[in-house]
Design a protein around this motif. Structure first.
Motif, PDB file in Angstrom:
ATOM      1  N   SER A   1       0.953  -1.298   0.148  1.00 51.47           N
ATOM      2  CA  SER A   1       0.201   0.298  -0.111  1.00 51.47           C
ATOM      3  C   SER A   1       0.951   1.452   0.383  1.00 51.47           C
ATOM      4  O   SER A   1       1.436   1.123  -1.121  1.00 51.47           O
ATOM      5  N   TYR A   2       0.441   2.179   0.757  1.00 51.65           N
ATOM      6  CA  TYR A   2       1.701   3.432   1.041  1.00 51.65           C
ATOM      7  C   TYR A   2       2.728   2.344   1.222  1.00 51.65           C
ATOM      8  O   TYR A   2       3.977   4.179   0.757  1.00 51.65           O
TER       9      TYR A   2
ATOM     10  N   MET B   1       5.647   3.882  -1.915  1.00 54.64           N
ATOM     11  CA  MET B   1       6.132   5.094  -1.742  1.00 54.64           C
ATOM     12  C   MET B   1       7.915   4.589  -1.201  1.00 54.64           C
ATOM     13  O   MET B   1       8.714   5.480  -1.737  1.00 54.64           O
TER      14      MET B   1
ATOM     15  N   VAL C   1       0.964   2.047  -4.483  1.00 49.56           N
ATOM     16  CA  VAL C   1       1.243   3.105  -4.801  1.00 49.56           C
ATOM     17  C   VAL C   1       2.452   2.802  -5.735  1.00 49.56           C
ATOM     18  O   VAL C   1       3.375   2.212  -5.023  1.00 49.56           O
TER      19      VAL C   1
ATOM     20  N   PRO D   1       4.583   5.713  -7.336  1.00 47.49           N
ATOM     21  CA  PRO D   1       5.471   6.347  -7.694  1.00 47.49           C
ATOM     22  C   PRO D   1       6.037   7.023  -8.417  1.00 47.49           C
ATOM     23  O   PRO D   1       7.269   6.450  -9.033  1.00 47.49           O
TER      24      PRO D   1
ATOM     25  N   SER E   1       2.853  12.294  -4.938  1.00 49.35           N
ATOM     26  CA  SER E   1       3.256  12.118  -3.297  1.00 49.35           C
ATOM     27  C   SER E   1       1.871  10.619  -2.965  1.00 49.35           C
ATOM     28  O   SER E   1       0.570  10.313  -4.322  1.00 49.35           O
ATOM     29  N   CYS E   2       1.467  10.634  -2.216  1.00 45.97           N
ATOM     30  CA  CYS E   2       1.032   9.840  -1.724  1.00 45.97           C
ATOM     31  C   CYS E   2      -0.402  10.100  -2.451  1.00 45.97           C
ATOM     32  O   CYS E   2      -1.461   8.974  -2.961  1.00 45.97           O
TER      33      CYS E   2
ATOM     34  N   VAL F   1       2.333  11.297   4.269  1.00 43.39           N
ATOM     35  CA  VAL F   1       1.330  10.938   3.097  1.00 43.39           C
ATOM     36  C   VAL F   1       1.087  12.021   1.592  1.00 43.39           C
ATOM     37  O   VAL F   1       0.556  12.113   0.908  1.00 43.39           O
TER      38      VAL F   1
END
Length: 221
Positions: A77-78, A81, A103, A105, A110-111, A151
């Motif tokens: 998930s996050y 990043m 995510v 990137p 940014s998230c 985030v």
């Protein structure tokens, strides 16, 4: 034997990977689950200054301190990043990247910029401190509020990722409703630089499909 560094998503600690950690270690691999600053059992470190750079430093400092080379960095998930930033800042220590329904990137993202309005509404509902995103009701009871600065801060890649020999994306195909990860799955699937997988589990693939996920992680190494 491979070295895996496991980076959790928002509000969760390294314990969220326990089913995967146990299986990989049973096969003799070195596995290092990470709990990021200000979260879970490290929630006492939460301040308004804990941001994405802090979390990237958490991982790069660990890689250096543990003498890790050619690691498989796994981000849920996050955590996507964080592993992207860490791979850019520690090129000799990261050999493969695995994004678990995460995510993905590029420099300057940014998230916040990569998710849907639904996720942004959740992020904006900060707790009484004013600098942490609240947990959601269905989260693990060990989960804690997550630093909102992490985030909001854009990722700044300090180097390219050409040294990464393999990139995998693992898509959770059984979301309850529309998945925010579909955009990444659909973008990366035709890209020959990526290996894209789809598993019949919800967002928490480590809990829902640990055996299938471990097979993917072994192959990524």
């Amino acid at each position: 034997m491979a070295t895996y560094v496991l980076v959790p998503g928002m509000c969760h600690g390294g314990w969220s990977f326990d089913p995967v950690t146990e299986r990989l270690r049973a096969q003799g691999h070195r596995v290092i689950p990470v709990t990021l600053s200000g979260v879970a059992e490290r929630s006492h470190l939460l301040t308004g200054g804990v941001n994405l750079d802090t979390h990237i430093r958490d991982v790069t400092a660990l890689l250096e301190a543990e003498g890790v080379e050619d690691a498989v960095l796994v981000g849920h998930s996050y955590g996507g990043m964080v592993i992207t930033g860490a791979a850019g800042r520690a090129p000799g220590r990261a050999g493969a990247l695995v994004y678990l329904d995460a995510v993905v990137p590029s420099d300057g993202d940014s998230c916040w910029s990569l998710v849907r309005d639904e996720e942004r509404r959740w992020y904006a509902d900060v707790d009484e401190t004013g600098y942490a995103v609240r947990t959601l009701p269905f989260f693990d009871p060990r989960a804690t509020p997550h630093p909102i600065a992490s985030v909001l801060q854009p990722l700044r890649l300090t180097g390219d990722l050409s040294h990464v020999r393999r990139r995998d994306y693992v898509y959770a195909a059984r979301w309850d409703g529309e998945s925010p990860s579909t955009v990444f799955h659909d973008r990366l699937r035709p890209d020959p630089a990526w290996t894209v997988h789809s598993l019949a589990g919800g967002h928490n693939l480590m809990r829902d499909t640990p055996d299938e996920l471990v097979r993917i992680l072994l192959d990524a190494a």
